[in-house]
Scaffold this active site. Structure first.
Site, PDB file in Angstrom:
ATOM      1  N   SER A 124      26.275   5.320 -22.602  1.00  0.00           N
ATOM      2  CA  SER A 124      24.949   4.720 -22.691  1.00  0.00           C
ATOM      3  C   SER A 124      24.296   5.296 -23.934  1.00  0.00           C
ATOM      4  CB  SER A 124      24.150   5.083 -21.437  1.00  0.00           C
ATOM      5  OG  SER A 124      22.821   4.628 -21.557  1.00  0.00           O
ATOM      6  N   LYS A 141      27.226   0.683 -23.916  1.00  0.00           N
ATOM      7  CA  LYS A 141      25.952   0.143 -23.415  1.00  0.00           C
ATOM      8  C   LYS A 141      24.867   0.637 -24.345  1.00  0.00           C
ATOM      9  CE  LYS A 141      23.036   1.871 -19.644  1.00  0.00           C
ATOM     10  NZ  LYS A 141      23.009   2.197 -18.191  1.00  0.00           N
ATOM     11  N   LYS A 167      20.614   0.767 -25.015  1.00  0.00           N
ATOM     12  CA  LYS A 167      19.294   0.568 -24.439  1.00  0.00           C
ATOM     13  C   LYS A 167      18.560  -0.447 -25.303  1.00  0.00           C
ATOM     14  CE  LYS A 167      19.406   3.658 -21.115  1.00  0.00           C
ATOM     15  NZ  LYS A 167      19.251   3.281 -19.694  1.00  0.00           N
ATOM     16  N   ASP A 175      20.890  -2.438 -21.541  1.00  0.00           N
ATOM     17  CA  ASP A 175      20.074  -1.964 -20.405  1.00  0.00           C
ATOM     18  C   ASP A 175      18.621  -1.898 -20.848  1.00  0.00           C
ATOM     19  OD1 ASP A 175      18.966  -0.763 -18.180  1.00  0.00           O
ATOM     20  OD2 ASP A 175      20.144   1.098 -18.323  1.00  0.00           O
ATOM     21  N   GLU A 177      21.423  -5.239 -17.931  1.00  0.00           N
ATOM     22  CA  GLU A 177      21.040  -4.364 -16.823  1.00  0.00           C
ATOM     23  C   GLU A 177      19.517  -4.289 -16.704  1.00  0.00           C
ATOM     24  OE1 GLU A 177      22.805  -0.496 -17.228  1.00  0.00           O
ATOM     25  OE2 GLU A 177      21.681   0.370 -15.559  1.00  0.00           O
ATOM     26  N   ASP A 184      19.917  -1.956 -11.437  1.00  0.00           N
ATOM     27  CA  ASP A 184      19.969  -0.494 -11.350  1.00  0.00           C
ATOM     28  C   ASP A 184      18.751  -0.056 -10.526  1.00  0.00           C
ATOM     29  OD1 ASP A 184      19.651   2.245 -11.831  1.00  0.00           O
ATOM     30  OD2 ASP A 184      19.880   2.153 -13.985  1.00  0.00           O
ATOM     31  N   LYS A 226      24.070   4.543  -8.220  1.00  0.00           N
ATOM     32  CA  LYS A 226      23.713   5.934  -8.522  1.00  0.00           C
ATOM     33  C   LYS A 226      23.328   6.540  -7.185  1.00  0.00           C
ATOM     34  CE  LYS A 226      21.594   4.989 -13.043  1.00  0.00           C
ATOM     35  NZ  LYS A 226      20.315   4.890 -13.789  1.00  0.00           N
ATOM     36  N   GLY A 230      24.666   6.707 -14.558  1.00  0.00           N
ATOM     37  CA  GLY A 230      24.470   8.115 -14.880  1.00  0.00           C
ATOM     38  C   GLY A 230      22.999   8.408 -15.047  1.00  0.00           C
TER      39      GLY A 230
HETATM   40  O1  OSB Z   1      19.035   3.344 -16.709  1.00  0.00           O
HETATM   41  O2  OSB Z   1      21.033   3.982 -16.547  1.00  0.00           O
HETATM   42  C1  OSB Z   1      19.857   4.235 -16.793  1.00  0.00           C
HETATM   43  C2  OSB Z   1      19.527   7.803 -18.111  1.00  0.00           C
HETATM   44  C3  OSB Z   1      18.385   8.218 -17.457  1.00  0.00           C
HETATM   45  C4  OSB Z   1      17.722   7.332 -16.645  1.00  0.00           C
HETATM   46  C5  OSB Z   1      18.204   6.036 -16.476  1.00  0.00           C
HETATM   47  C6  OSB Z   1      19.363   5.625 -17.099  1.00  0.00           C
HETATM   48  C7  OSB Z   1      20.009   6.511 -17.965  1.00  0.00           C
HETATM   49  C8  OSB Z   1      21.184   6.160 -18.745  1.00  0.00           C
HETATM   50  C9  OSB Z   1      22.073   7.285 -19.195  1.00  0.00           C
HETATM   51  O3  OSB Z   1      21.434   5.036 -19.105  1.00  0.00           O
HETATM   52  C10 OSB Z   1      23.334   7.347 -18.431  1.00  0.00           C
HETATM   53  C11 OSB Z   1      24.070   8.638 -18.724  1.00  0.00           C
HETATM   54  O4  OSB Z   1      24.693   8.721 -19.775  1.00  0.00           O
HETATM   55  O5  OSB Z   1      24.003   9.565 -17.895  1.00  0.00           O
HETATM   56 MG    MG Z   2      20.030   1.601 -16.082  1.00  0.00          MG
END
Ligand code: OSB
Ligand code: MG
Length: 369
Positions: A135, A161, A163, A188, A213, A238, A262, A290
């Site tokens: 991510s 992925k 953001k 995402d 996402e 999510d 999660k 994550g």
């Molecule tokens: O939306 O998946 C998410 C990190 C913190 C809060 C929300 C998210 C995320 C990530 C990072 O996308 C995922 C990771 O590398 O741990």
């Molecule tokens: Mg997410």
């Protein structure tokens, strides 16, 4: 197992690099870790709530409050057969899934260690190499983004992925498709768009994304269902999937075609297994999300990822993308083929390094039955 003592600590660890989403820019993580003892063994859990209540309503402070005032007192001194016996003790406490998950997951680890089994075995699966994705946060420039993606692909990661947020969506995706061709790519939004943005989100249909996402708000299942009827790219939820009921509702409504699991968001491994079953019964692809976890939470995530419904690469990556050093030793590493090995041994298969935990601890408390 008899829960004879619980240690809670708030730890603070600087991130290897800042992580920017549509809701914040993080430079460090501050989170609660849990050690559950019975007479002899110890199990570990990590609370994924962050210092700020931006991803969800919980924060490090609310988790501390709920754990110390309600969850630990209800569990302390109790003899339970399985970690899943904790949830009924906490029925009166509404919400706070991340606080509950931290203690529930520690109890799963403890139970597995007592049996001398890896956690994945106790969960009903078996160790297998876990395909890993990354991510990538919002970057200062398209050049910075391109550089990061190139580095992650060189490390072997099997899915990228990025953001997104309004104003940082079509452009970065266009650049990555131009630079990297048909790589497995997804975006995402962390709930940054509204129903009025269907046009902008529909523009992403031209890029063969694996999924979008959580484009809309965390409690907006109906709007997600409407959006999914308007665009071709699969939606993945999510934030919205707060447990088995939300998962069933989302699928009944057609609010998504893919689910991100999660355990912290849903109250632990028990509810995660239930969502896994719901998704499997409907042939809905799953992947493991994550929350920038340390090695404790990361090891839990790898064990859960061994279940057969996790058919897509997850956001479970190597320790060194987050913390150097990690709280655990050896760190979790990605193989050149983009997979991560499930830590072998009983329970989650890793232990925190006591001096590192001590050095990172902001405050702590011990509860004895
Ligand atoms: O939306 O998946 C998410 C990190 C913190 C809060 C929300 C998210 C995320 C990530 C990072 O996308 C995922 C990771 O590398 O741990
Ligand atoms: Mg997410």
């Amino acid at each position: 197992m008899r829960i004879s003592a619980v240690d809670l600590a708030v730890v603070r660890l600087p991130l290897v690099r800042p992580f920017e989403t549509s809701f914040s820019r993080m430079t460090a993580r501050e989170f609660v870790i849990v050690a559950v003892h019975d007479d002899g063994a110890v199990g570990w859990g990590e609370c994924v709530a962050d210092a700020d209540p931006f991803y969800s309503a919980e924060s490090t402070t609310t988790a501390w409050h709920v754990l110390t005032k309600y969850l630990v007192p209800a569990a302390l001194g109790r003899t339970i057969e399985h970690a899943t016996d904790l949830a009924p003790l906490w029925r009166r406490v509404r919400g706070h899934p991340m606080a509950k998950a931290a203690l529930e997951m520690a109890a799963w680890d403890l139970e597995a260690r007592r049996r001398g089994q890896p956690l994945c075995t106790l969960l009903g699966a078996a160790a297998r190499p876990i395909p890993a994705g990354v991510s990538i946060g919002i970057q200062k420039s398209l050049d910075d983004l391109t550089e990061r993606v190139a580095a992650e692909l060189a490390d072997g990661y099997r899915r990228i992925k990025i953001k997104i947020k309004p104003g940082w969506d079509v452009e970065p995706v266009t650049r990555l498709r131009a630079g990297f061709g048909d790589i497995p790519l997804m975006v995402d939004a962390n709930a940054a768009y509204t129903a009025a943005d269907a046009g902008a989100l529909g523009a992403l249909d031209d890029f063969r994304l694996m999924m979008i996402e959580q484009p809309l708000d965390y409690d907006d299942l109906v709007q997600h269902a409407r959006l999914q009827r308007q665009i071709r790219t699969p939606l993945c939820l999510d934030e919205s999937i707060t447990g088995p009921q939300a998962a069933a509702d989302a699928l009944d409504l057609g609010a998504c075609r893919i689910i991100n699991i999660k355990p912290g968001r849903m109250g632990g491994l028990g509810p995660s297994l239930a969502v896994h079953e719901i998704a499997r019964a409907r042939a809905i692809p799953l992947w493991h999300g994550g929350m920038l976890e340390s090695g404790i939470g990361r090891a839990h995530n790898l064990h859960l990822s061994t279940l057969p419904g996790f058919t897509l690469p997850g956001d479970v990556a190597a320790s060194r993308r987050y913390f150097v050093p990690d709280l655990i030793d050896p760190p979790i590493e990605v193989a050149p083929d983009g997979t991560i090995a499930v830590p072998a041994g009983a329970g989650i298969g890793v232990d925190p390094v006591p001096e590192r935990v001590r050095a990172a601890t902001v405050h702590q408390e011990r509860f004895v039955a």
